[in-house]
Every structure is written in structure tokens, then in C-alpha cells.
Write an enzyme that holds these catalytic residues in place. Structure first.
Site, PDB file in Angstrom:
ATOM      1  N   VAL A  70       0.620  -1.241  -0.150  1.00  0.00           N
ATOM      2  CA  VAL A  70      -0.109   0.072   0.392  1.00  0.00           C
ATOM      3  C   VAL A  70       1.119   1.180  -0.224  1.00  0.00           C
ATOM      4  CG1 VAL A  70      -2.037  -0.981   1.121  1.00  0.00           C
ATOM      5  CG2 VAL A  70      -0.409   0.271   2.831  1.00  0.00           C
ATOM      6  N   GLU A  71       2.545   1.053  -0.069  1.00  0.00           N
ATOM      7  CA  GLU A  71       2.704   2.258  -0.013  1.00  0.00           C
ATOM      8  C   GLU A  71       3.963   2.223  -1.500  1.00  0.00           C
ATOM      9  OE1 GLU A  71       5.115   2.308   4.412  1.00  0.00           O
ATOM     10  OE2 GLU A  71       3.455   3.249   4.866  1.00  0.00           O
ATOM     11  N   MET A  72       4.789   1.963  -1.453  1.00  0.00           N
ATOM     12  CA  MET A  72       5.646   2.072  -3.111  1.00  0.00           C
ATOM     13  C   MET A  72       5.826   0.748  -3.262  1.00  0.00           C
ATOM     14  SD  MET A  72       8.742   4.543  -0.857  1.00  0.00           S
ATOM     15  CE  MET A  72       9.158   5.045  -2.035  1.00  0.00           C
TER      16      MET A  72
END
Ligand code: HEC
Ligand code: HEC
Length: 344
Positions: A133-135
Site C-alpha cells: 500500500v506504500e511504494m
């Protein structure tokens, strides 16, 4: 009569000076000013070459699979090191479960993340790169990408001169750690007060400081970062609403699997708290005064009076220090070998 007045005047002056010294010395037993220089890092000595590399990596969106999201997206160095979002938005517009804490002064925290699951900045930096869900990337893709960017080879070589193969995931994290350790905000009004300038805080801010110490905020929010040193249940005296403390995020319990760690979180640093709204790990509270009121009831079991809340907020605002001033780094260009952005 005249003689008495003459006597009284110096007495009064003495008294107010004494009161100020008393507050200064009480505060100095609990808090420490933010240093102006980065502290030494365990097993990762800082060099100018590592710092330059780490800064570029922090701003380089090619550490993400979409090549759109950098560390700076969610820890914007122009926005207090945070992102002003309830919870962070990452790869594919996905919303993560928690509010992004500031990276400023994070080097002084005892551990990283709301639940302390990373012991230091170096360990921490490997997390977001890989979080879906981030990078949404992975070590292989990151290393492949970095190796495909010709300009990074000499920078990694200079930063890690003894390494046979300098471009690696661990070295990426080490360089980022060195850069992050320089993101400090010294010289807030409170720091100047701690260093002996009694006039650095207004009367209202001093009242707020007294409340902060007398009501019992300081045991959990103390030290250099005015927090960041230990974990406590969110809701020591009274459980916050499930809006503010969502049932699904049990904090340190998810790290330790120990019943007493249910809803336990790191007491965050309150440095620069006035510029890093919204508040709490859920990011559900936008006004600092509301966050203070919640703390009163949840942690101390007291209903703070309006005036007390306003004074405390005034004190918390005096924790905003000099923000780091950075020039935007030039990032080395991609090559034909550089993997293309993956937006899915
Ligand atoms: C999509 C947004 C996003 C991106 C991109 C991102 N972070 Fe974070 N960061 C967060 C969130 C959210 C947390 C809190 C997560 C938690 O506690 O579980 C966090 C926590 C942190 C912390 C811990 C701070 C503290 O006080 O505990 C540091 C340090 C940090 N990130 C650095 C980085 C670095 C370095 C990068 C780039 C490699 C990065 N972040 C990329 C959102 C992001
Ligand atoms: C028993 C320990 C404890 C006490 C006492 C306490 N806090 Fe906290 N504080 C915490 C914890 C833990 C959090 C994080 C809660 C969460 O989001 O899960 C927190 C969060 C905060 C936040 C939100 C910061 C942010 O960046 O999101 C503020 C503001 C705050 N506290 C101020 C205060 C004030 C003011 C007092 C006194 C009235 C106080 N605290 C008393 C432990 C404590």
C-alpha cells in the site's frame, strides 16, 4: 513608607526571577533541547557522500514500482515531514491503515513506527519500499532499477568505498538513514527556554508547560522529542471512541502478540505537532485542541477545562522548531535498461 517601597521592589523582582528559574529547572529535568547536529548512528558512520546519496534516494520516486511515490510523498520536507492526510495514500491510490508520522527528529525516537516494529531508521527504510500500500516494490526491483541508472554508480561507490558491490538494498537504507538523521528542527521557543531564555515563552505558553507537567502529560511525552521514548495503551483511563481508535488496529499487540499490548502505541514525539495534523495513529482528529482533550480523558481520566486546553495548545505550538531548509536534489537520469513504471 518610601524606604519600604524601595525594599519591596527588589524583593518582587527576586520572586519572579525565582519562579522563572523554578519552571526552567523543572522543565530541564524532563526535557532536552533538539541538538543542531545529527547524532552518531550505530554501525553507520555519517559521511558527506552517504548524506548526498541518501538525500537523492529520499526524493527518488523510482524506489516505488510506479516511479511516482518517493519517501517525500508521505514525509514532505516542506510540510513538517508528514503528509497532512488522515492515513497515507500509496500505490494505486490505496489508503494505508495509519497516519504518517513526521520524519523530523525521528532519529531521537527509541524505535520507529506507531508500534515500534523497526528498531532504527535503517531498518525502517526497507519497510515502505516493499509495502504493497506504500511504494509496492521489492529489493530485487529496487536494486535492478538503481543499477540501471548510471549516475548512481559513482554515488554508491563514494558512499560505500569498501563494498565490492556497493549498490544494494541495505546500503540504500543506510544512506537514507544518514540523510534522515539530519532532518532536525532545533531552536523552537521551548528549546530557547530550556537553554535559559526565560522570555522565549509567553505567559500563556508557560501556563501550558505547567499544565503539561502538573497534569501528568510529561511522564509519557518527555526527553528530547517530548515523546517517542516508550509505549502506552491508547486509553489508559477511558477507551477512546472506535472512530478515533479503530477496533482493527491493536497496535503493539500485532508485533508482540502479548495481551497487555492490545491498543498499545508509541507515545509520539510532540515536536512540531502544530504543523503535522491530523492526529493519532488513525488520523481522525484534526484540531490540536481536540487531541489534547482526548488525551486528558483517555490517558489521565480528567476533563480539561477550556482554558487549560488552550494554554496546553499554546505550549505545544511553542514546540515548532526551525524547519530544515533543503534544496531539491537533482536525480540522475534513467537509461534504456531502467525498468518501466508499473502502475498496476
Ligand atoms: C505511502 C506513504 C508513505 C511512503 C511512500 C513512505 N512512508 Fe514512511 N510512513 C508512512 C506511514 C503511514 C508510517 C506509519 C506506519 C506505521 O506506524 O505502521 C510511516 C512511518 C515512517 C517512519 C517512522 C516515524 C516514526 O515516528 O515512527 C519513518 C522514519 C519513515 N516512515 C520513513 C520513510 C522513508 C525513509 C520512506 C522512503 C523509503 C518512507 N517512509 C516512505 C507513510 C509512508
Ligand atoms: C499514559 C501515557 C500518555 C499520557 C499521560 C499522555 N499521552 Fe499523549 N499520547 C500517548 C500515546 C500512546 C499517543 C498515541 C495514541 C495513538 O494515536 O494511538 C499519544 C498521542 C498524543 C497526541 C497526538 C500526537 C500526534 O502526532 O498524533 C497529542 C497531541 C498528545 N498525545 C498530547 C498529550 C497531552 C497534552 C497530554 C496531557 C493532557 C498527554 N498527551 C498525555 C500517551 C500519553
Amino acid at each position: 513608607m518610601k524606604r519600604m517601597l524601595l525594599l519591596l521592589v527588589p524583593l518582587c523582582l527576586c520572586h519572579s526571577a525565582f519562579a522563572a528559574d523554578d519552571l526552567t529547572s523543572r522543565a530541564n529535568k524532563l526535557f532536552k533541547p533538539i541538538p543542531t547536529k545529527a547524532p552518531p548512528l550505530k554501525g553507520n558512520p555519517a559521511t558527506a557522500a552517504k548524506l548526498e546519496l541518501g538525500k537523492k534516494l529520499f526524493f527518488d520516486p523510482r524506489l516505488s514500482s510506479s516511479q511516482l511515490i518517493s519517501c517525500n510523498t508521505c514525509h514532505n520536507v516542506g510540510l513538517g515531514g508528514a503528509d497532512l492526510q488522515e492515513t497515507s495514500t500509496g500505490h494505486g491510490w490505496q489508503k494505508g491503515p495509519r497516519n504518517s508520522p513526521t520524519v523530523f527528529n525521528a532519529v531521537f525516537d527509541a524505535a520507529q513506527f506507531w508500534d515500534g516494529r523497526a528498531k532504527d531508521l535503517q531498518t525502517q527504510a526497507k519497510g515502505p519500499v516493499q509495502a504493497a500500500v506504500e511504494m509496492n516494490s521489492n529489493p530485487e526491483l529496487v536494486v535492478k532499477t538503481l543499477k540501471s541508472i548510471p549516475g548512481y554508480a559513482p554515488l554508491f561507490k563514494a558512499a560505500f568505498p569498501r563494498a565490492a558491490d556497493p549498490i544494494g538494498f541495505d546500503n540504500m537504507a543506510k544512506a537514507i538513514e544518514v540523510f534522515e538523521a539530519t532532518l532536525l528542527t532545533p531552536d523552537s521557543p521551548f528549546d530557547r527556554f530550556l537553554k535559559g531564555d526565560a522570555a522565549a515563552l509567553s505567559a500563556r505558553e508557560k501556563r501550558g508547560l505547567r499544565i503539561f507537567m502538573d497534569k501528568g502529560c510529561a511522564p509519557c511525552h518527555a526527553g528530547t522529542n517530548v515523546g517517542g521514548a516508550d509505549y502506552y495503551p491508547f486509553g489508559v483511563r477511558e477507551a477512546p471512541t472506535t472512530e478515533i481508535r479503530p477496533a482493527g488496529d491493536t497496535g503493539r499487540f500485532m508485533v508482540t502478540n502479548t495481551e497487555s499490548d492490545r491498543y498499545v502505541f508509541k507515545a509520539p514525539s510532540l515536536r512540531n505537532v502544530a504543523v503535522t495534523q491530523p492526529y493519532f495513529h488513525s488520523g481522525k482528529v484534526w484540531k490540536l485542541r481536540d487531541a489534547v482533550t482526548v488525551m486528558g480523558s483517555a490517558q489521565l481520566g480528567v476533563k480539561l477545562k477550556d482554558g487549560e486546553v488552550e494554554d496546553t495548545v499554546a505550549f505545544l505550538k511553542a514546540l515548532t522548531g526551525k524547519q530544515p531548509r533543503l534544496s531539491y536534489p537533482l536525480l540522475p537520469g534513467s537509461s534504456d535498461e531502467t525498468p518501466h513504471p508499473q502502475l498496476k
